[in-house]
Design an enzyme around this catalytic site. Sequence first.
Site, PDB file in Angstrom:
ATOM      1  N   GLY B  76       0.836  -1.199   0.000  1.00  0.00           N
ATOM      2  CA  GLY B  76       0.000   0.000   0.000  1.00  0.00           C
ATOM      3  C   GLY B  76       0.858   1.232   0.000  1.00  0.00           C
ATOM      4  CD  GLU B  92       0.756   1.951  -3.454  1.00  0.00           C
ATOM      5  OE1 GLU B  92       1.532   0.978  -3.434  1.00  0.00           O
ATOM      6  OE2 GLU B  92       1.136   3.133  -3.284  1.00  0.00           O
ATOM      7  CD  GLU B  96       3.720  -4.160  -3.980  1.00  0.00           C
ATOM      8  OE1 GLU B  96       4.840  -4.667  -3.855  1.00  0.00           O
ATOM      9  OE2 GLU B  96       3.469  -2.974  -3.681  1.00  0.00           O
ATOM     10  CD  GLU B 145      12.863  -9.946   1.410  1.00  0.00           C
ATOM     11  OE1 GLU B 145      12.341 -11.072   1.536  1.00  0.00           O
ATOM     12  OE2 GLU B 145      13.576  -9.407   2.264  1.00  0.00           O
ATOM     13  CD  GLU B 147       8.427 -14.585  -1.039  1.00  0.00           C
ATOM     14  OE1 GLU B 147       7.635 -15.296  -1.696  1.00  0.00           O
ATOM     15  OE2 GLU B 147       9.668 -14.652  -1.139  1.00  0.00           O
TER      16      GLU B 147
END
Lengths: 302, 302
Positions: B76, B92, B96, B145, B147
């Site tokens: 976010g 976002e 992402e 990073e 996941e």
Amino acid sequence: MKDQPYVNKRGQTEQEYLEAYDVSQFERPSVTVDMLVFTVMDELEENYRKLSPKSLKILLVKRGEHPYIGQWALPGGFVTPGESLEEAARRELRTETNVDDIYLEQLYTWGDAGRDPRTWVISTSYMALVDSSSLQLQAGDDAEEAEWYRIEDRWLKETKTATKDGSITEKWLELRLAHEREELSATIKITKTVTGRTVRETREIVETHNIAFDHAKIIQYALERLRNKIEYTDIAFALMPELFTLSDLQQVYEVILGRELLAAAFRRKVADKVLETNQYRKHAGHRPSKYFRFNPEWMDQT
Amino acid sequence: MKDQPYVNKRGQTEQEYLEAYDVSQFERPSVTVDMLVFTVMDELEENYRKLSPKSLKILLVKRGEHPYIGQWALPGGFVTPGESLEEAARRELRTETNVDDIYLEQLYTWGDAGRDPRTWVISTSYMALVDSSSLQLQAGDDAEEAEWYRIEDRWLKETKTATKDGSITEKWLELRLAHEREELSATIKITKTVTGRTVRETREIVETHNIAFDHAKIIQYALERLRNKIEYTDIAFALMPELFTLSDLQQVYEVILGRELLAAAFRRKVADKVLETNQYRKHAGHRPSKYFRFNPEWMDQT
DNA sequence: AGAATAGTGTCTCTAAGACATTATCGG
DNA sequence: CCGATAATGTCTTAGAGACACTATTCT
């Protein structure tokens, strides 16, 4: 839990980081709460034999300041530091209605650019449901020109267009808010875009008469949510007084859903949610109906 | 519409009022969007004959900065002036996942005091549903990073206490988020207060391990909403690839609802929502199943 | 052949819809 | 008795649950 000894890339511990944190680095919006206070009231009926029809009402306040001065808006106000959104909503509700401990539900947060001409404002809307009988008793707080408006909506038109992997459906609705002395209205367009496997829905105000800001859109959205939720939850009871007849309850469902229900099926459906009393409504001009109360045990069933 | 000639109590026209408006008169919070990105992925299965079981996943990012440095958080970021909340959410999401045009729904806005140790922060959470097959192709963006965590919850205990006009039910749930190398967990208490005719529900984090901020609470709330909505809407299709078998679809329902469904009833239920193709899944080690696609005509039925 | 899933047929059970019927008051 | 609402009985219909049964592939 969060007492890690870690330092960040600049070698700061959490405490050092927080002390150096510049709260003004990002531009910030004003945040408000808008209240959608609904109730169901009896309309006057001339024929002593007939039941008085009910209507759904929403509380609006007249704006005494720019922008939209003289128009009607949802009650609400700024959220202040140190209080949660729900606390702000309950505070507004208290100052507006004097009623506490009523049904309150967060609806949606509106943040479109330009929705307030003054500055960047984000508003979280809350829906509150109050029982009109407890309200009518203390309706004398006309200090700031708050009024209950009868709320109705009407289907206007619908178009559907094919796209390469789906379709676009546009629906126009008219929202009408009426009061003894005033009538407000707005036209809202709901666009439903089907693309592949996903659906997207957007709302837009086409025109609005004497309803401030984008509040017509918010009211229409709330009305839709209320209609949906009354079908699969028990929020209707939040609109009822302590004691009510099953006809009263059915009328509340009918006025919100905008259609008639069959009494037999309705009674079966609510049978487990209510408790009989041995009191009857008097002087009705016809067979008197039994009073019921909400069955708090019902909540356990699911 | 809003071109009224009115002046306010101080005699200002709207233009004069807006020019004199002091945007700094109220303290303002930072506003962020938090993304709850869900997908359903196949787990590896050793037995060539069996179907690979599916699991529900949520996307988390590891925090590289205070507070909660090293812990896992929802992706976010801050909402910037001039963009709407939904635009911020889609922005976002793009940064992402690189996926665009996916199912997105506003969930809830969280504004409790103290939820961010830095400053007053209000967060609007959005739920996004993505189809894992299109994701697995471009999963190589490990720059920051992110996941996929397998998400599960478990009922822990429940207590019910009578009050003078109702009851209080407290329910403890454990949320578990697992990944090859890491396991996160949290305990959440949901309090349901029945008072008279109204019900109030609040959530509270009892403890949380390596899940940043109040995000465990938000994740649990989103999971509940996902479970509810999959029962009465067609959002499940947003989790499916273009072509899927009915067993795939049923597995998605089962993994989200956390219980098994009967195939016959399930097929009857989805029959009108899908279109047959004449392709079959190959090399299955058992009878191959037919591929289906979403039926966009279905949207008209209601 | 046999393991496993795909897909269908059918009986039961529950709830909603439809509508007729009886009950009961105030006047 | 009449007009109106209250309350119940019962037939029909739609859909979910349960479970048995048949079909089809790959190794």
